[in-house]
Design an enzyme around this catalytic site. Sequence first.
Site, short mmCIF file in Angstrom:
data_model
loop_
_atom_site.label_atom_id
_atom_site.label_comp_id
_atom_site.label_asym_id
_atom_site.label_seq_id
_atom_site.Cartn_x
_atom_site.Cartn_y
_atom_site.Cartn_z
CG ASP A 1 -20.56 -6.84 43.16
OD1 ASP A 1 -20.63 -5.65 42.81
OD2 ASP A 1 -19.68 -7.63 42.75
CE LYS B 1 -21.09 -7.62 38.70
NZ LYS B 1 -20.22 -7.69 39.87
CE1 TYR C 1 -37.68 -7.60 38.90
CE2 TYR C 1 -40.01 -7.74 39.43
CZ TYR C 1 -38.69 -7.84 39.81
OH TYR C 1 -38.38 -8.17 41.10
CG ASP D 1 -36.65 -7.92 50.02
OD1 ASP D 1 -37.50 -7.03 49.83
OD2 ASP D 1 -36.93 -9.14 50.00
CG ASP E 1 -37.20 -7.53 43.98
OD1 ASP E 1 -38.07 -7.14 44.80
OD2 ASP E 1 -36.91 -8.72 43.80
C1 IPM Z 1 -41.67 -6.26 45.43
C2 IPM Z 1 -42.03 -7.71 45.29
C3 IPM Z 1 -42.47 -7.95 43.85
C4 IPM Z 1 -41.32 -7.61 42.94
C5 IPM Z 1 -42.96 -9.37 43.58
C6 IPM Z 1 -44.07 -9.78 44.52
C7 IPM Z 1 -43.39 -9.55 42.15
O1 IPM Z 1 -40.99 -8.52 45.64
O2 IPM Z 1 -42.55 -5.41 45.25
O3 IPM Z 1 -40.53 -5.96 45.76
O4 IPM Z 1 -40.45 -8.46 42.69
O5 IPM Z 1 -41.27 -6.48 42.48
MN MN Z 2 -39.26 -7.44 46.38
#
Ligand code: IPM
Ligand code: MN
Length: 339
Positions: free
Chosen positions: A214, A181, A130, A242, A238
């Site tokens: 993974d 990793k 990032y 999710d 990140d």
């Molecule tokens: C998160 C989001 C952000 C990230 C994006 C919107 C830049 O996906 O906060 O997880 O990748 O960190």
């Molecule tokens: Mn995210």
Amino acid sequence: MSSYKVGVIGGDGIGPEVTAQALKVVGAAGVTLDTTDYDLGADRYIRTGEVLPDSVLEELRGYDAILMGAIGAPVGSTVVPPGTLERGMLLRLRFALDLYINLRPFTGVPGAPRPDCDFVVIRENTEGTYAGEGGFLRKGTPFEVATQGSVNTRHGVERCARFAFALAATRERRHLTLVHKTNVLTFAGDLWQRTVDEVAPDYPGVTRDYNHVDATCIYLVEDPTRYDVIVTDNLFGDIITDLAGAVAGGIGYAASANLNPDRTGPSMFEPVHGAANDIAGTGKANPAAAIRSAALMLDFLGEEKAAAAVTAAVTDFIHSTPEPTLSTAEIGDAIAERL
Ligand code: IPM
Ligand code: MN
């Protein structure tokens, strides 16, 4: 009880709707916030070409906390180039305010693939891929080269590892898993593994292990109860958060805190989910993630009792209403009524 100065960035899509519910619930919990709204996001960019003016960034430094809804133009928008808002606002705030910890708790909700999970991901929030290191060579030619490096500093990794260990030490299971990793990313992975190994003796009560990222994806689906605290780099964090959100009941419930643990400036609180522009204004957005994020804010501000009450109210609501058919505002009301 003191009043806290909070900069509110409702942002795009469902952001303002869920943020309004979070503020309502904080009020119901008896905490007074002195809020200032900031008009930032896709609309402002389209109107004025501004993403996050320097003057606004400087002003935001003066708050006790920042509450954010969501940032992002509709998918496929040609008016807002990809990354404009993400890099220009969200990441800029994370970097400029040194919000080096992204704390994301996952407690399963009824009906979730894994209602029994209960773990926290500590994602390093200012480095890795990032950081923006890299560039193009011969752009637009058949011989184009694009590189995107991962920046990992001893300082950045160590402060993240120490935060994760310290958090693990306060939890019942006191277990920390480093996710990386190391078998392929032998430079960055080595730095992470060595740093974790070196600071571990300072946290003698915490047991630890290591999982490849993974394999972590398999474990998160098959047995997330093995996790207590996960510490990982920015991009892995990140991605797995999710997945963790989906496993724990859906991204509508996943909260996050961008923390500056040194308190040299405000920390920022936002749901893990995005702007969901497609359902904006329909009342379909679940404000639970935003409300849980506000609870993380209260906790960090030192309002631990109010934070616990909000979290308990959300949990009670979720348990009594497993598949809410209520609107965004009705869910906010139902949670506020419990306080
Ligand atoms: C998160 C989001 C952000 C990230 C994006 C919107 C830049 O996906 O906060 O997880 O990748 O960190
Ligand atoms: Mn995210």
